[in-house]
Design an enzyme around this catalytic site. Structure first.
Site, PDB file in Angstrom:
ATOM      1  N   GLY A   1       0.827  -1.205   0.000  1.00 52.96           N
ATOM      2  CA  GLY A   1       0.000   0.000   0.000  1.00 52.96           C
ATOM      3  C   GLY A   1       0.857   1.248   0.000  1.00 52.96           C
ATOM      4  O   GLY A   1       2.050   1.190   0.316  1.00 52.96           O
TER       5      GLY A   1
ATOM      6  N   CYS B   1       5.279  -6.160   1.724  1.00 55.52           N
ATOM      7  CA  CYS B   1       5.628  -4.735   1.678  1.00 55.52           C
ATOM      8  C   CYS B   1       4.966  -3.991   2.834  1.00 55.52           C
ATOM      9  O   CYS B   1       5.384  -4.132   3.983  1.00 55.52           O
ATOM     10  CB  CYS B   1       5.261  -4.155   0.308  1.00 55.52           C
ATOM     11  SG  CYS B   1       6.069  -2.580  -0.056  1.00 55.52           S
ATOM     12  N   TYR B   2       3.923  -3.210   2.580  1.00 61.10           N
ATOM     13  CA  TYR B   2       3.220  -2.529   3.667  1.00 61.10           C
ATOM     14  C   TYR B   2       2.702  -3.557   4.671  1.00 61.10           C
ATOM     15  O   TYR B   2       2.683  -3.313   5.878  1.00 61.10           O
ATOM     16  CB  TYR B   2       2.069  -1.708   3.105  1.00 61.10           C
ATOM     17  CG  TYR B   2       1.323  -0.876   4.127  1.00 61.10           C
ATOM     18  CD1 TYR B   2       1.776   0.384   4.501  1.00 61.10           C
ATOM     19  CD2 TYR B   2       0.155  -1.352   4.720  1.00 61.10           C
ATOM     20  CE1 TYR B   2       1.092   1.146   5.446  1.00 61.10           C
ATOM     21  CE2 TYR B   2      -0.539  -0.608   5.658  1.00 61.10           C
ATOM     22  CZ  TYR B   2      -0.070   0.648   6.019  1.00 61.10           C
ATOM     23  OH  TYR B   2      -0.745   1.392   6.952  1.00 61.10           O
TER      24      TYR B   2
ATOM     25  N   HIS C   1       7.841  -7.900  -3.438  1.00 58.42           N
ATOM     26  CA  HIS C   1       6.547  -8.323  -3.983  1.00 58.42           C
ATOM     27  C   HIS C   1       6.684  -9.653  -4.729  1.00 58.42           C
ATOM     28  O   HIS C   1       7.049  -9.686  -5.900  1.00 58.42           O
ATOM     29  CB  HIS C   1       6.001  -7.260  -4.939  1.00 58.42           C
ATOM     30  CG  HIS C   1       5.559  -6.011  -4.254  1.00 58.42           C
ATOM     31  ND1 HIS C   1       4.263  -5.810  -3.821  1.00 58.42           N
ATOM     32  CD2 HIS C   1       6.239  -4.893  -3.909  1.00 58.42           C
ATOM     33  CE1 HIS C   1       4.163  -4.622  -3.250  1.00 58.42           C
ATOM     34  NE2 HIS C   1       5.358  -4.048  -3.285  1.00 58.42           N
TER      35      HIS C   1
ATOM     36  N   GLU D   1       4.387 -11.421  -5.830  1.00 59.96           N
ATOM     37  CA  GLU D   1       3.314 -11.548  -6.822  1.00 59.96           C
ATOM     38  C   GLU D   1       3.693 -11.004  -8.193  1.00 59.96           C
ATOM     39  O   GLU D   1       3.071 -11.348  -9.207  1.00 59.96           O
ATOM     40  CB  GLU D   1       2.045 -10.844  -6.320  1.00 59.96           C
ATOM     41  CG  GLU D   1       2.098  -9.323  -6.267  1.00 59.96           C
ATOM     42  CD  GLU D   1       2.673  -8.752  -4.986  1.00 59.96           C
ATOM     43  OE1 GLU D   1       2.387  -7.595  -4.665  1.00 59.96           O
ATOM     44  OE2 GLU D   1       3.432  -9.485  -4.293  1.00 59.96           O
TER      45      GLU D   1
ATOM     46  N   ASP E   1     -11.785  -9.985 -24.642  1.00 65.67           N
ATOM     47  CA  ASP E   1     -12.573  -9.786 -23.433  1.00 65.67           C
ATOM     48  C   ASP E   1     -14.072  -9.836 -23.694  1.00 65.67           C
ATOM     49  O   ASP E   1     -14.807 -10.583 -23.047  1.00 65.67           O
ATOM     50  CB  ASP E   1     -12.201  -8.444 -22.782  1.00 65.67           C
ATOM     51  CG  ASP E   1     -10.703  -8.285 -22.612  1.00 65.67           C
ATOM     52  OD1 ASP E   1     -10.016  -9.315 -22.530  1.00 65.67           O
ATOM     53  OD2 ASP E   1     -10.228  -7.138 -22.595  1.00 65.67           O
TER      54      ASP E   1
ATOM     55  N   LYS F   1      -5.817 -10.849 -18.279  1.00 67.42           N
ATOM     56  CA  LYS F   1      -5.962 -11.273 -19.665  1.00 67.42           C
ATOM     57  C   LYS F   1      -5.654 -12.750 -19.872  1.00 67.42           C
ATOM     58  O   LYS F   1      -6.392 -13.455 -20.570  1.00 67.42           O
ATOM     59  CB  LYS F   1      -5.051 -10.429 -20.560  1.00 67.42           C
ATOM     60  CG  LYS F   1      -5.163 -10.729 -22.035  1.00 67.42           C
ATOM     61  CD  LYS F   1      -6.477 -10.245 -22.638  1.00 67.42           C
ATOM     62  CE  LYS F   1      -6.485  -8.731 -22.748  1.00 67.42           C
ATOM     63  NZ  LYS F   1      -7.683  -8.239 -23.460  1.00 67.42           N
TER      64      LYS F   1
END
Length: 518
Positions: free
Chosen positions: A57, A84-85, A179, A181, A237, A374
């Site tokens: 964050g 992180c945060y 991170h 991710e 999409d 995606k």
């Protein structure tokens, strides 16, 4: 909420990467759900999470605007990982200290896994060597909380990874300054898998098939007996969204393809030929004149997006008979860059189908892909049996060429861009480079430059070529296309497209830039 026995809750503190955490977890095969950091403890208990992850964050845990979760989460007996945060929240809660770092860390950094202390056998770092990770922080932990040990460090963060040990080991609380991710963290997915499967003991039971089954149930519940209209563009999409909804409600779905005059060269004919085999009921509407009239002399990208969003809705409303719902192929990157949905994330830009929609709209929205990336949409499309030629088309922005002709729009400038872009994509496909990049396109700049053509001075338009490599659209690197290829494309464009005398290639990555220019 899905009805799986095991799931992971991601508490959102406003990171631009929060949904990436959920995405990585789903790749492992475990369902995850994002909820605001401020969710009450009783609500968290109702979810019966198998693990909790605290996102990053933009705030500081020591500031007046610090965002802190209910302290009760640390007493649930559920494994917790702070990123992180989230790490800083954990450190602060257990008595450590966080302060401004003397040196910020953004981008790649190398971590050194501590293999010499009493937690050298850290289950979180099992089979993970010293490696590159992705950093994005200005604060860091400067004093360890009691009962925790360091498991990894970086050049700027001595306490880059910590975990509860000794008498507190049973808490199963872990923190990372980096991170995992983000795809640039080389062993990030392995680390998350270690946490979820080895430490939390969760089993993979989530897949595109289970997502489809859940969405069909939700769509039927939402639509009831009402008929539904779908804006379809021929892109990945909207096509996947349309087929998914048609699986749920069949003939009650009415698809509308709008030629807004902002499409690529011959796009209308191509789209209709692509969609015809899918058996969808499609009406084509030629609305080029009204779109270009409303966009005349509009240079602001935000105004363009809002005008296009409102005009799309007005066109759809003209097509309404008994429909009460509008299907859109909105994806999470559209949402996270437009509005704060789950937490206090910062708005980057509005999208025509998110921030650009009018506040008062006759139609209610159905957005079955709203929390997918995606590549996940493509996986769902394959499960639905959609042809690979459709699924592997490059992303194309909802506002179309309106955000690729920078500055004011005219049909002449749109046609110049269409011709140039056609050459770029054609050559990419000829050289088998199209599927090697995530997205490629051309941008007509609002500047002109001096040139010499046929021994005469010219003062004409500048075109930028853009090609990026990515897996999810949240981060991207510029594609290192061969110089010979770029030279050939540039020559073709300048020789064949009247109005362009200079071609540039964009070599910026996301972040700090975005993929699209507007």
């Amino acid at each position: 909420m899905f009805t799986f026995m095991q799931s992971v809750l991601v508490l959102d503190f406003g990171s631009q990467y929060t949904q990436l955490i959920a995405r990585r977890i789903r790749e492992i095969g475990i369902y995850s759900e994002i909820i605001p950091y401020s969710t009450p403890l009783d609500t968290i208990k109702e979810h019966k999470p198998g693990a909790i992850i605290l996102s990053g964050g933009p705030n500081s845990v020591y500031g007046e605007d610090a965002l802190l979760p209910d302290k009760g989460i640390f007493s649930l007996g559920v494994p917790i990982l702070g990123i992180c945060y989230g790490l800083q929240v954990i450190a602060t809660h257990f008595g450590g200290e966080v302060a401004v770092s003397s040196k910020q860390e953004f981008g790649r950094a190398k971590i050194l896994v501590d293999r010499e202390n009493d937690v050298a056998a850290s289950r979180l770092f099992s089979d993970i060597p010293d490696s590159d990770v992705w950093m994005s922080h200005g604060d860091k932990v400067v004093r360890m909380p009691e009962g925790f040990s360091i498991t990894a460090s970086s050049g700027n963060s001595e306490m880059c990874a910590i975990e509860a040990t000794g008498s507190k080991a049973a808490l199963k609380v872990y923190g990372l300054q980096f991170h995992p991710e983000v795809q640039h963290s080389l062993y990030g997915k392995q680390l998350l898998s270690n946490f979820l499967i080895d430490i939390a003991g969760l089993k993979p039971d989530w897949s595109p098939k289970s997502f489809i089954e859940h969405q069909i149930e939700e769509i039927r519940k939402t639509a009831g007996n009402a008929t539904v209209i779908c804006g379809i563009s021929g892109g990945v999409d909207s096509t996947v969204a349309a087929v998914l909804v048609s699986k749920a409600i069949g003939k009650k779905l009415h698809c509308v393809f709008v030629n807004n005059g902002l499409l690529r060269k011959n796009e209308g004919e191509k789209v209709m030929s692509i969609l015809k085999p899918l058996g969808l009921n499609i009406t084509m509407v030629d609305a080029e004149e009204i779109f270009l009239k409303r966009l005349k002399s509009v240079a602001s990208p935000e105004k363009k997006r809002k005008i296009i969003g409102r005009t799309f809705i007005h066109i759809f409303e003209e097509q309404i008979h008994e429909e009460k719902f509008l299907v859109q192929g909105t994806l999470y990157p559209d949402v996270i860059e437009s509005v704060s949905v789950k937490g206090p994330s910062e708005t980057i830009k509005s999208h025509h189908n998110v921030g650009g929609l009018p506040k008062r709209m006759k139609l209610k929205l159905i957005e079955p892909l709203r929390e997918l990336f995606k590549d996940e949409v493509r996986a769902v499309g394959r499960e639905l049996g959609i042809d690979e030629d459709i699924l592997m088309r490059h992303p194309f922005p909802g506002p179309g060429l309106a955000v690729r002709v920078l500055g004011s729009l005219t049909k002449e400038r749109l046609d110049i861009l269409r011709d140039a872009d056609e050459i770029f994509l054609e050559e990419l496909k000829k050289q088998n480079l199209y599927q090697q990049v995530w997205q490629a396109f051309s941008v007509l700049l609002p500047v002109q430059s001096v040139g010499v053509m046929g021994d005469k001075r010219t003062y004409e338009n500048v075109l930028a070529l853009r090609a990026v490599e990515s897996s999810d659209g949240m981060t991207a690197d510029w594609a290192h296309l061969p110089h010979e290829f770029l030279s050939h494309v540039s020559n073709r464009i300048i020789n064949e497209v009247r109005g362009i005398n200079r071609v540039a290639y964009d070599i910026s990555s996301k972040p700090p830039a975005t993929i699209e220019w507007e």
